[in-house]
Write an enzyme that holds these catalytic residues in place. Sequence first.
Site, PDB file in Angstrom:
ATOM      1  N   LYS A   3       0.829  -1.211   0.000  1.00  9.96           N
ATOM      2  CA  LYS A   3       0.000   0.000   0.000  1.00  9.96           C
ATOM      3  C   LYS A   3       0.867   1.266   0.000  1.00  9.96           C
ATOM      4  CE  LYS A   3      -3.925  -2.272   2.272  1.00  9.96           C
ATOM      5  NZ  LYS A   3      -4.845  -2.245   3.444  1.00  9.96           N
ATOM      6  N   PHE A  12     -15.489   3.501   6.909  1.00  9.20           N
ATOM      7  CA  PHE A  12     -14.117   3.893   6.578  1.00  9.20           C
ATOM      8  C   PHE A  12     -13.845   3.861   5.065  1.00  9.20           C
ATOM      9  CE2 PHE A  12     -13.979  -0.674   7.641  1.00  9.20           C
ATOM     10  CZ  PHE A  12     -13.426  -1.202   6.481  1.00  9.20           C
ATOM     11  N   ARG A  32      -1.779 -14.137   4.344  1.00  6.98           N
ATOM     12  CA  ARG A  32      -2.477 -13.407   5.422  1.00  6.98           C
ATOM     13  C   ARG A  32      -1.768 -13.624   6.763  1.00  6.98           C
ATOM     14  NH1 ARG A  32      -7.188 -10.876   4.131  1.00  6.98           N
ATOM     15  NH2 ARG A  32      -8.001 -10.969   6.257  1.00  6.98           N
ATOM     16  N   THR A  89      -5.257  -7.118  10.741  1.00  4.18           N
ATOM     17  CA  THR A  89      -5.562  -5.840  10.081  1.00  4.18           C
ATOM     18  C   THR A  89      -4.979  -4.666  10.856  1.00  4.18           C
ATOM     19  OG1 THR A  89      -7.643  -6.843   9.330  1.00  4.18           O
ATOM     20  CG2 THR A  89      -7.452  -4.435   9.175  1.00  4.18           C
ATOM     21  N   ARG A 144       2.701  -6.407   8.948  1.00  4.67           N
ATOM     22  CA  ARG A 144       1.940  -5.261   9.464  1.00  4.67           C
ATOM     23  C   ARG A 144       2.496  -4.800  10.810  1.00  4.67           C
ATOM     24  NH1 ARG A 144      -4.053  -7.280   7.454  1.00  4.67           N
ATOM     25  NH2 ARG A 144      -4.189  -5.942   5.609  1.00  4.67           N
ATOM     26  N   ASN A 201      -1.879   0.075   6.915  1.00  3.49           N
ATOM     27  CA  ASN A 201      -1.344  -1.183   7.437  1.00  3.49           C
ATOM     28  C   ASN A 201      -0.458  -1.935   6.433  1.00  3.49           C
ATOM     29  OD1 ASN A 201      -3.359  -1.970   5.743  1.00  3.49           O
ATOM     30  ND2 ASN A 201      -4.579  -3.037   7.282  1.00  3.49           N
ATOM     31  N   HIS A 237      -2.045  -5.530   1.499  1.00  3.57           N
ATOM     32  CA  HIS A 237      -3.337  -6.178   1.282  1.00  3.57           C
ATOM     33  C   HIS A 237      -3.095  -7.628   0.885  1.00  3.57           C
ATOM     34  CE1 HIS A 237      -7.314  -7.130  -0.378  1.00  3.57           C
ATOM     35  NE2 HIS A 237      -6.643  -7.715  -1.364  1.00  3.57           N
TER      36      HIS A 237
HETATM   37  P1  ADP Z   1      -7.907  -6.949   5.763  1.00  2.73           P
HETATM   38  O1  ADP Z   1      -7.156  -6.002   4.834  1.00  2.73           O
HETATM   39  O2  ADP Z   1      -7.050  -7.377   6.936  1.00  2.73           O
HETATM   40  O3  ADP Z   1      -8.554  -8.097   5.025  1.00  2.73           O
HETATM   41  P2  ADP Z   1     -10.555  -5.652   5.932  1.00  2.73           P
HETATM   42  O4  ADP Z   1     -10.953  -6.437   4.708  1.00  2.73           O
HETATM   43  O5  ADP Z   1     -11.438  -5.687   7.123  1.00  2.73           O
HETATM   44  O6  ADP Z   1      -9.087  -6.082   6.430  1.00  2.73           O
HETATM   45  O7  ADP Z   1     -10.382  -4.121   5.543  1.00  2.73           O
HETATM   46  C1  ADP Z   1      -9.782  -3.730   4.328  1.00  2.73           C
HETATM   47  C2  ADP Z   1      -8.865  -2.559   4.584  1.00  2.73           C
HETATM   48  O8  ADP Z   1      -9.637  -1.439   5.003  1.00  2.73           O
HETATM   49  C3  ADP Z   1      -7.847  -2.768   5.719  1.00  2.73           C
HETATM   50  O9  ADP Z   1      -6.701  -3.466   5.316  1.00  2.73           O
HETATM   51  C4  ADP Z   1      -7.540  -1.333   6.110  1.00  2.73           C
HETATM   52  O10 ADP Z   1      -6.594  -0.721   5.235  1.00  2.73           O
HETATM   53  C5  ADP Z   1      -8.896  -0.668   5.934  1.00  2.73           C
HETATM   54  N1  ADP Z   1      -9.639  -0.609   7.207  1.00  2.73           N
HETATM   55  C6  ADP Z   1     -10.243  -1.648   7.840  1.00  2.73           C
HETATM   56  N2  ADP Z   1     -10.830  -1.241   8.989  1.00  2.73           N
HETATM   57  C7  ADP Z   1     -10.575   0.091   9.075  1.00  2.73           C
HETATM   58  C8  ADP Z   1     -10.917   1.101  10.016  1.00  2.73           C
HETATM   59  N3  ADP Z   1     -11.635   0.816  11.116  1.00  2.73           N
HETATM   60  N4  ADP Z   1     -10.485   2.359   9.782  1.00  2.73           N
HETATM   61  C9  ADP Z   1      -9.776   2.673   8.660  1.00  2.73           C
HETATM   62  N5  ADP Z   1      -9.432   1.764   7.722  1.00  2.73           N
HETATM   63  C10 ADP Z   1      -9.812   0.491   7.929  1.00  2.73           C
END
Ligand code: ADP
Length: 142
Positions: free
Chosen positions: A11, A59, A87, A93, A104, A114, A117
């Site tokens: 990212k 978000f 993962r 996350t 991360r 973070n 992806h």
């Molecule tokens: P992951 O990337 O771990 O699969 P999610 O699919 O839940 O997580 O979320 C996608 C992306 O959205 C996250 O990697 C993060 O960049 C962003 N994100 C998730 N939750 C939040 C939040 N509460 N506030 C801001 N950004 C968020």
Amino acid sequence: MALERTLCILKPDAVEKKKVGAILAKIEDAGFAILALRRVKLSMDVAEGFYAVHRERKFFGELVQFMIRSPVVVAVLEKESAVSAWRTLMGATDPAEADGGTIRKLFGANKGENATHGSDSVENAKTEIAYFFPASEVSPSA
Ligand code: ADP
């Protein structure tokens, strides 16, 4: 176990911090093959389309603005059980909740920024890989 492919995105925060090389080294050290790799500045349309599943989340706007802030690096990774293995290597996350040694934990700043992806299922990995790479740009396994 089956040989799988998954989509990896480094990212904007990771690219801005010049951690592309460090993260790709961890990926290769963990046994993934990098079958495709491209640096790209996402447009609003591409970022919104990629994260369409999150459109109703509060978000969403913040996430899209973050993802178009500066270039990302997209990659196709291959390994046995690549979806779950990537993962696991990424970590939770929220970097604050991620296990020690994960990408991360090492390179993420907060739940939004973070660093990386990873696809969350084999099915979604196929869709996400095709979103960024025509089949002709994904090299054969070996
Ligand atoms: P992951 O990337 O771990 O699969 P999610 O699919 O839940 O997580 O979320 C996608 C992306 O959205 C996250 O990697 C993060 O960049 C962003 N994100 C998730 N939750 C939040 C939040 N509460 N506030 C801001 N950004 C968020």
